[in-house]
Design a protein around this motif. Structure first.
Motif, PDB file in Angstrom:
ATOM      1  N   ASP A  67       0.845  -1.195   0.000  1.00 57.08           N
ATOM      2  CA  ASP A  67       0.000   0.000   0.000  1.00 57.08           C
ATOM      3  C   ASP A  67       0.879   1.242   0.000  1.00 57.08           C
ATOM      4  N   GLU A  68       0.626   2.141  -0.941  1.00 59.41           N
ATOM      5  CA  GLU A  68       1.503   3.308  -1.120  1.00 59.41           C
ATOM      6  C   GLU A  68       1.534   4.210   0.116  1.00 59.41           C
ATOM      7  N   ASN A  69       0.346   4.470   0.691  1.00 58.23           N
ATOM      8  CA  ASN A  69       0.297   5.374   1.841  1.00 58.23           C
ATOM      9  C   ASN A  69       1.031   4.794   3.048  1.00 58.23           C
ATOM     10  N   PHE A  70       0.847   3.489   3.229  1.00 57.15           N
ATOM     11  CA  PHE A  70       1.512   2.818   4.347  1.00 57.15           C
ATOM     12  C   PHE A  70       3.029   2.868   4.168  1.00 57.15           C
ATOM     13  N   LYS A  71       3.452   2.597   2.929  1.00 61.04           N
ATOM     14  CA  LYS A  71       4.878   2.585   2.617  1.00 61.04           C
ATOM     15  C   LYS A  71       5.483   3.962   2.837  1.00 61.04           C
ATOM     16  N   LEU A  72       4.707   4.975   2.487  1.00 64.21           N
ATOM     17  CA  LEU A  72       5.179   6.355   2.599  1.00 64.21           C
ATOM     18  C   LEU A  72       5.477   6.736   4.046  1.00 64.21           C
ATOM     19  N   ILE A  73       4.554   6.363   4.933  1.00 60.42           N
ATOM     20  CA  ILE A  73       4.712   6.812   6.316  1.00 60.42           C
ATOM     21  C   ILE A  73       5.667   5.906   7.097  1.00 60.42           C
ATOM     22  N   VAL A  74       5.591   4.596   6.845  1.00 62.06           N
ATOM     23  CA  VAL A  74       6.466   3.674   7.577  1.00 62.06           C
ATOM     24  C   VAL A  74       7.888   3.735   7.033  1.00 62.06           C
TER      25      VAL A  74
END
Lengths: 368, 257
Positions: A67-74
């Motif tokens: 997931d792009e958003n998850f990858k971005l924040i983590v």
């Protein structure tokens, strides 16, 4: 590469988790999880269960990276330590609880604990201790080198006080405190409570008069001490850091781990002060113009909390403790305990009755 | 083998190492005793205390990371000038001009890791009840070291002088505005007046003292640099010495009495 091989995390799972981690539910779940960790310690510390947990957590973590958003924040470089903290803390808690469970069983049977059996045996530092340290240093060096090689340290645009990023966040280890700002004003969340955390930690050896559990793992002999400390460290410190880092986006609004950080998200806030509840709703009259009179209900609440509650507790729940500790030690202990409890209490009041301040004197920056 | 024997029999070798290969109690004791670094340890320790599952090795790793930070930090100081005009470009140059440059990465990730190991060390010490008598004072030294570790990390966070740095420090130090009596937006500060003149203002409060100006600026950068490279490490080094000494004096790695 990964994305080509693995199917994406299904939307319904994402939506379910995003909904589940909304701050109220997040905190409630972490408290329930904490309670379960203590309560069912002899169950979850078994090898197959914890092994399964770790396997699931790691697989799910990597699956979530699709997931792009998850990858971005983590994947944000400075957020990587939080992932490391999460997994190492989980692992070490397992080590500790496993030892506690085994030792507690031995104590119940009247047998010496694992540490008691080995305490009288002494070994030479060379080689037993020095080799362990040497190995630990090498492993740590390898970890650091690999981490440093594959992940570049962040360097953003040159500093400018004109361009305010949204959200502006403190370094990750202070984000529990920043999350506290939702519930308390800066003078409490940023100054007074951190000071109390440090003082409370320093007071621990002088208020814990229980002679048992010195130098070995045990839970049963130190129920209250361990539960309280772990509640503070895990629920109020680490989980709030995770919340503040991963789940707070623009304008400090909540965003699920898979949600897009929309800067235009609007959350209606209609919070009410205690004085308004008392005078406007219950007494049905206007707020008094005299500040002290206006805030009288708030002051009484705070005074009752810190002055009436301790003797009450001493007579109800903490009888034995009061006898063991004596007046001064008991007062110190219960003061820090009440300060610690002030955060979850205010959270619950905010969520249930939209309480903003108990005492509200914005004229003098004095809001509680 | 004879070469090895030649080396270990030489005067040079013997002048450095005052013992034979430590495979017997006497030389095992001497190996620790006659080495200034190793003699931080006692000669013998409780069997229960050397298990990694007991100590997690987190205190030792914290100290190790402190050394890593010192060494990488000194190297970084060669290339970094704590002045607004140069700071950002110096860091950028490290990134752009050094092939496989990992010094700043080692320093930064080591710092994050050190925060984690300090916390986990404290957790272990708590869970084994190792703060109980006679170790109360050393627990307190440890708490101060924990605070110093966070301060070290926090002051270092500003030095790259990028958006991440300046805003994290701005958010963090804004709290000091609200210090009771000593911050200009803190409760009680309004009462500290001389006649009509307010004594606690944005230009005189505790936050101003911390930043050296009303906003995070050139003065702050220099101030944090000095704190980060000199003042806090010196304080931490001193307390580390006390901490280790007290571990020994209070009976070594904790164990059941």
């Amino acid at each position: 590469m990964l994305a080509l091989l693995v199917p994406h995390l299904p939307e319904f799972i994402k939506n379910f988790i995003d909904g589940l981690l909304e701050p109220t539910m997040y905190f409630v779940l972490s408290v329930v999880g904490f309670w379960a960790m203590i309560q069912f310690r002899s169950f979850w510390t078994r090898g197959w269960f914890i092994g399964g947990f770790f396997a699931f957590a790691i697989v799910f973590y990597f699956w979530s990276l699709t997931d792009e958003n998850f990858k971005l924040i983590v994947g944000k470089p400075d957020n990587v330590p939080i992932t490391i903290l999460f997994f190492s803390l989980a692992f070490l808690l397992w080590v500790a609880f496993r030892k506690m469970v085994i030792n507690d069983r031995l104590i119940d049977k009247g047998l010496p604990t694992f540490e008691h059996r080995e305490a009288s045996r002494r070994v030479y530092c060379w080689p037993d201790l020095i080799y362990t340290e040497f190995l630990a240093m090498i492993l740590c060096t390898v970890l650091l080198l690999v981490w440093a090689y594959y992940l570049k340290a962040p360097l953003e645009e040159p500093a400018s006080l004109v361009k305010t990023p949204n959200p502006s966040k403190a370094p990750w280890y202070f984000l529990g405190l920043q999350e506290m700002l939702v519930y308390y004003d800066p003078w409490l969340a940023g100054v007074v409570f951190p000071t109390f955390i440090i003082n409370g930690l320093m007071a621990i050896p002088y208020i814990d008069m229980n002679p048992k559990g010195n130098g070995y793992y045990t839970f049963k002999e130190r129920r209250f001490a361990i539960s309280t400390f772990l509640f503070g460290f895990i629920v109020l410190w680490v989980t709030l850091i995770i919340l503040g880092t991963f789940l707070r986006g623009p304008n400090w609004n909540f965003f699920g781990p898979y949600a897009y950080w929309d800067p235009h998200k609007v959350e209606s806030l209609n919070n009410v002060n205690l004085a308004e509840y008392v005078y406007l709703e219950w007494l049905g009259r206007a707020l008094p113009s005299n500040i002290l009179l206006r805030e009288l209900p708030g002051f009484l609440t705070v005074i009752a909390y810190f002055a009436v509650l301790p003797p009450l507790l001493a007579n109800l729940v903490f009888r034995k403790m009061y006898r063991d500790l004596g007046f001064i030690r008991y007062q110190t202990m219960v003061f820090f305990l009440l300060c610690m409890a002030a955060l979850p209490l205010k959270m619950v009041l905010r969520w249930t009755v939209n309480l903003k301040y108990i005492v509200a004197i914005p004229e003098y920056f004095f809001n509680i | 083998m004879s070469l090895m024997k030649f080396i270990t029999d030489s005067q040079i070798w013997k002048s450095i190492f005052r013992h034979k290969y430590p495979d017997n109690p006497r030389d095992q004791a001497l190996a620790v005793l006659s080495n200034v670094f190793l003699h931080l340890h006692p000669i013998k320790v409780r069997k229960s205390g050397v298990r990694m599952s007991f100590t997690w090795c987190m205190g030792g790793l914290t100290f190790f990371l402190f050394l890593v930070e010192t060494i990488t930090g000194v190297l970084l100081m060669f290339y970094y000038r704590p002045v607004v005009e140069y700071a950002y470009n110096d860091i950028k140059a490290l990134r752009d001009h050094v092939p496989i440059g990992i010094m700043r990465e080692l320093h930064r990730w080591g710092a994050h890791l050190m925060v984690i190991t300090v916390w986990l060390h404290m957790l272990r010490v708590f869970l084994t009840g190792s703060y109980k008598p006679p170790r109360e004072f050393n627990w307190n030294v440890g708490v101060i070291l924990l605070v110093l570790t966070l301060l070290l990390s926090f002051t270092g966070y500003l030095l790259p002088w990028d958006q991440l740095a300046i805003w994290a420090i701005t958010v963090g130090t804004n709290m000091a505005r609200a210090t009771p009596l000593m911050g200009h937006e803190g409760p009680g500060a309004a009462f500290i007046q001389l006649g009509d003149v307010s004594l606690v203002t944005a230009g005189s409060d505790v936050r101003f003292g911390l930043l050296g100006s009303k906003t995070v600026g050139a003065a702050t950068l220099l101030r944090f640099y000095v704190l980060h490279c000199i003042a806090v490490p010196l304080g931490a080094g001193l307390l580390i010495a006390v901490h280790f000494w007290r571990v020994r004096k209070d009976g070594g790695i904790s164990g059941p009495m």
